[in-house]
Design an enzyme around this catalytic site. Structure first.
Site, PDB file in Angstrom:
ATOM      1  N   ASP A  67       0.803  -1.221   0.000  1.00 23.19           N
ATOM      2  CA  ASP A  67       0.000   0.000   0.000  1.00 23.19           C
ATOM      3  C   ASP A  67       0.837   1.272   0.000  1.00 23.19           C
ATOM      4  OD1 ASP A  67       0.922  -0.517   2.564  1.00 23.19           O
ATOM      5  OD2 ASP A  67      -1.037  -1.046   3.343  1.00 23.19           O
ATOM      6  N   ASN A 136      -7.418  -3.461  14.294  1.00 21.25           N
ATOM      7  CA  ASN A 136      -8.823  -3.683  13.915  1.00 21.25           C
ATOM      8  C   ASN A 136      -8.952  -4.846  12.924  1.00 21.25           C
ATOM      9  OD1 ASN A 136      -7.764  -2.643  11.606  1.00 21.25           O
ATOM     10  ND2 ASN A 136      -9.117  -0.872  11.476  1.00 21.25           N
ATOM     11  N   HIS A 138      -7.179  -5.122  10.110  1.00 17.49           N
ATOM     12  CA  HIS A 138      -6.897  -4.824   8.699  1.00 17.49           C
ATOM     13  C   HIS A 138      -5.622  -5.508   8.234  1.00 17.49           C
ATOM     14  CE1 HIS A 138      -4.574  -0.880   9.768  1.00 17.49           C
ATOM     15  NE2 HIS A 138      -3.711  -1.790   9.418  1.00 17.49           N
ATOM     16  N   GLU A 143      -9.731  -2.256   5.406  1.00 14.62           N
ATOM     17  CA  GLU A 143     -10.319  -1.954   6.710  1.00 14.62           C
ATOM     18  C   GLU A 143     -11.600  -2.773   6.923  1.00 14.62           C
ATOM     19  OE1 GLU A 143      -8.719  -0.228   8.706  1.00 14.62           O
ATOM     20  OE2 GLU A 143      -7.629   1.384   7.716  1.00 14.62           O
TER      21      GLU A 143
HETATM   22  C1  F6R Z   1       1.604  -1.678   6.108  1.00 11.28           C
HETATM   23  C2  F6R Z   1       0.268  -2.266   6.178  1.00 11.28           C
HETATM   24  C3  F6R Z   1      -0.494  -2.337   7.449  1.00 11.28           C
HETATM   25  C4  F6R Z   1       0.345  -2.733   8.673  1.00 11.28           C
HETATM   26  C5  F6R Z   1      -0.514  -2.764   9.923  1.00 11.28           C
HETATM   27  C6  F6R Z   1       0.297  -3.066  11.161  1.00 11.28           C
HETATM   28  O1  F6R Z   1       2.103  -1.719   4.792  1.00 11.28           O
HETATM   29  O2  F6R Z   1      -0.242  -2.645   5.174  1.00 11.28           O
HETATM   30  O3  F6R Z   1      -1.546  -3.272   7.291  1.00 11.28           O
HETATM   31  O4  F6R Z   1       0.917  -3.985   8.454  1.00 11.28           O
HETATM   32  O5  F6R Z   1      -1.130  -1.529  10.098  1.00 11.28           O
HETATM   33  O6  F6R Z   1       1.171  -2.006  11.412  1.00 11.28           O
HETATM   34  P1  F6R Z   1       2.314  -2.113  12.512  1.00 11.28           P
HETATM   35  O7  F6R Z   1       3.283  -3.117  12.010  1.00 11.28           O
HETATM   36  O8  F6R Z   1       2.911  -0.729  12.573  1.00 11.28           O
HETATM   37  O9  F6R Z   1       1.651  -2.535  13.778  1.00 11.28           O
END
Ligand code: F6R
Length: 244
Positions: A67, A136, A138, A143
């Site tokens: 992303d 959450n 995702h 989301e």
């Molecule tokens: C990042 C992504 C997100 C993260 C998720 C966890 O490219 O796609 O889905 O993997 O938000 O983030 P952290 O690792 O910071 O807890």
């Protein structure tokens, strides 16, 4: 799902890097799906070490990131393109042509999403997708209430995600509200998935991802349907996982 629980973050980083490295050794021109966020940073550091020790070579490796924020140029330190250079690409011999990150500054974002999918298809699909999980549920920026059929698309970020990600920005207002993300279908098309989670903040969502009812309200539960997923957690994130 194959669950691997390790003692701490250091052990997780090493094990994750070895799993990625074995994919590269097995197929030097493999296609890796990569993630940003806090979780994979240590894994990238371990991969850099393996590269410096001549154990792996990125010359032919192709990467696609999950992303990117819409509206941040790749020169902005909060962009995911910047993140990837700083944490991995600047330290390995990957070819610029083989690195793919959605362009959040594209004039035609819809076209950018379609072309991203085409590029993944053109190289034969993703061999190994590395990713984290949001509190959450995702994955990527998919989301709650996501459509499982989505390919790469534009996402309105969830309030919780904006709040969680604001730690990297000067203020909450500076966090972009939209992003481009691989869709659930793009992720599910990967031949293998390595999901990493660390720390107590992830304990409950990891449990729900593994044992919860498959639901678009918790996007990561869809991974129960994938035939080749490794969930690699430290003790804190895996606290509620039943043994055996
Ligand atoms: C990042 C992504 C997100 C993260 C998720 C966890 O490219 O796609 O889905 O993997 O938000 O983030 P952290 O690792 O910071 O807890």
């Amino acid at each position: 799902m194959k669950i691997i629980k390790v003692k701490d973050i250091q052990a997780l980083n090493k094990k994750a890097a070895y799993l990625v490295a074995s994919q590269i050794i097995e197929k030097p021109n493999c296609v890796l799906g990569l993630a940003t966020g806090s979780t994979p940073i240590g894994t990238y550091q371990e991969l850099i070490k393996l590269y410096n020790d001549d154990i792996i070579d990125f010359k032919e490796v192709i990467t696609f990131n999950l992303d990117e924020y819409i509206g941040l140029p790749n020169t902005n330190p909060q962009s995911y393109a910047w993140f990837m250079n700083r944490h991995l690409f600047d330290f390995i011999n990957i070819s610029d042509n083989n690195v793919h990150i959605p362009n959040g500054m594209a004039e035609d974002i819809g076209k950018e999403c379609m072309e991203y999918e085409d590029q993944i298809k053109k190289v034969g699909g993703i061999d190994l997708q590395v990713m984290g999980i949001g509190r959450n549920g995702h994955i990527g920026f998919n989301e709650p209430d996501v459509m499982f059929e989505n390919l790469t698309h534009v996402v309105e970020l969830d309030e919780q995600t904006i709040l969680d990600n604001s730690r990297f920005f000067n203020s909450l207002e500076d966090v972009p509200k939209r992003a481009i993300s691989m869709g659930i279908k793009t992720i599910m098309n990967a031949r293998k998935i390595l999901l990493l989670a660390t720390g107590e903040k992830k304990t409950e969502i990891v449990h729900e991802m593994i044992y919860g009812r498959i639901s678009s309200n918790v996007p990561a539960t869809v991974l129960q349907l994938h035939p080749n997923v490794i969930v690699l957690v430290d003790e804190a994130a895996g606290k509620l996982i039943k043994e055996g």
